[in-house]
Design a protein around this motif. Structure first.
Motif, PDB file in Angstrom:
ATOM      1  N   ALA A   1      -6.784   2.681   2.458  1.00 47.55           N
ATOM      2  CA  ALA A   1      -6.494   1.689   1.416  1.00 47.55           C
ATOM      3  C   ALA A   1      -6.811   2.247   0.030  1.00 47.55           C
ATOM      4  O   ALA A   1      -6.077   1.991  -0.929  1.00 47.55           O
TER       5      ALA A   1
ATOM      6  N   GLY B   1      -3.692   2.610  -2.336  1.00 43.11           N
ATOM      7  CA  GLY B   1      -3.837   1.762  -3.515  1.00 43.11           C
ATOM      8  C   GLY B   1      -3.847   2.578  -4.793  1.00 43.11           C
ATOM      9  O   GLY B   1      -3.181   2.233  -5.774  1.00 43.11           O
TER      10      GLY B   1
ATOM     11  N   ALA C   1      -2.510  -2.501   0.640  1.00 39.48           N
ATOM     12  CA  ALA C   1      -2.835  -1.548  -0.425  1.00 39.48           C
ATOM     13  C   ALA C   1      -1.594  -1.179  -1.234  1.00 39.48           C
ATOM     14  O   ALA C   1      -1.670  -1.017  -2.457  1.00 39.48           O
TER      15      ALA C   1
ATOM     16  N   GLY D   1      -6.444  -3.654  -2.617  1.00 37.86           N
ATOM     17  CA  GLY D   1      -6.525  -3.038  -1.300  1.00 37.86           C
ATOM     18  C   GLY D   1      -7.958  -2.841  -0.843  1.00 37.86           C
ATOM     19  O   GLY D   1      -8.320  -3.180   0.287  1.00 37.86           O
TER      20      GLY D   1
END
Length: 187
Positions: free
Chosen positions: A106, A110, A52, A60
């Protein structure tokens, strides 16, 4: 003119290949167990955060989502599979909340990377770990008495996971720009 505009089919193939590579990397990180006390340690947390942090939100989420989908489909991608079961049976077992926490972490890391860049985005990794733990322990409560949740769901993993967060943050910050451009160029 970007590659995506020049040849959309080639870009789509590149996206799928890059996500598949990330799923393979996450799977490998789940399968390699490092002897550690009090429980063996895998590198899944570091890899989820790394993917990520390098690729941002879209990459991600696509990578972790594809990893979870592969596991739900019965592929032995998770730590302890196939020995401890596969597919949805495994995912709805005691570790299911941690797996869903991977996706939430994530999303956070991200997004932070896309919004603030790799350096500042890496600062979200400890919060990503906290979200993994929060969702993991909330789910684990179905299987473990409340007074044992910290002892079973956090304590054995905390030191190792903090080291993994530091490693992931370091690798994201130290990654060559060409690597992050290659990963992000697949969007």
């Amino acid at each position: 003119m970007s590659q995506a505009i020049a040849n959309p089919q080639q870009s789509a193939i590149g996206n799928v290949a890059t996500v598949a590579l990330a799923v393979g990397f996450i799977t490998l990180s789940a399968k390699i167990s490092i002897p550690f006390w009090p429980v063996p340690m895998t590198m899944q947390v570091a890899t989820i955060l790394l993917v990520a942090g390098l690729g941002g939100l879209r990459f991600g989420v696509a990578s972790v989502g594809a990893y979870l989908a592969a596991g739900a489909a019965g592929l032995p991608v998770f730590a302890g599979t196939p020995e401890k079961g596969v597919g949805l049976v495994y995912m709805f077992g005691p570790t299911g909340g941690y797996l869903f926490g991977f996706l939430v972490a994530a999303i956070l890391v991200g997004w932070a990377t896309d919004r603030f860049g790799r350096r500042l985005g890496s600062l979200s990794m400890p919060l990503g770990l906290a979200l993994i733990y929060a969702l993991g322990v909330a789910w684990l409560a179905q299987f473990v008495p409340n007074d044992k949740l910290f002892a079973f769901g956090i304590a054995p993993f905390l030191f190792g996971d903090l080291c993994k967060v530091a490693l992931a943050a370091f690798l994201v910050i130290a990654a060559p720009a060409t690597l992050t451009r290659w990963v992000r160029g697949r969007d």
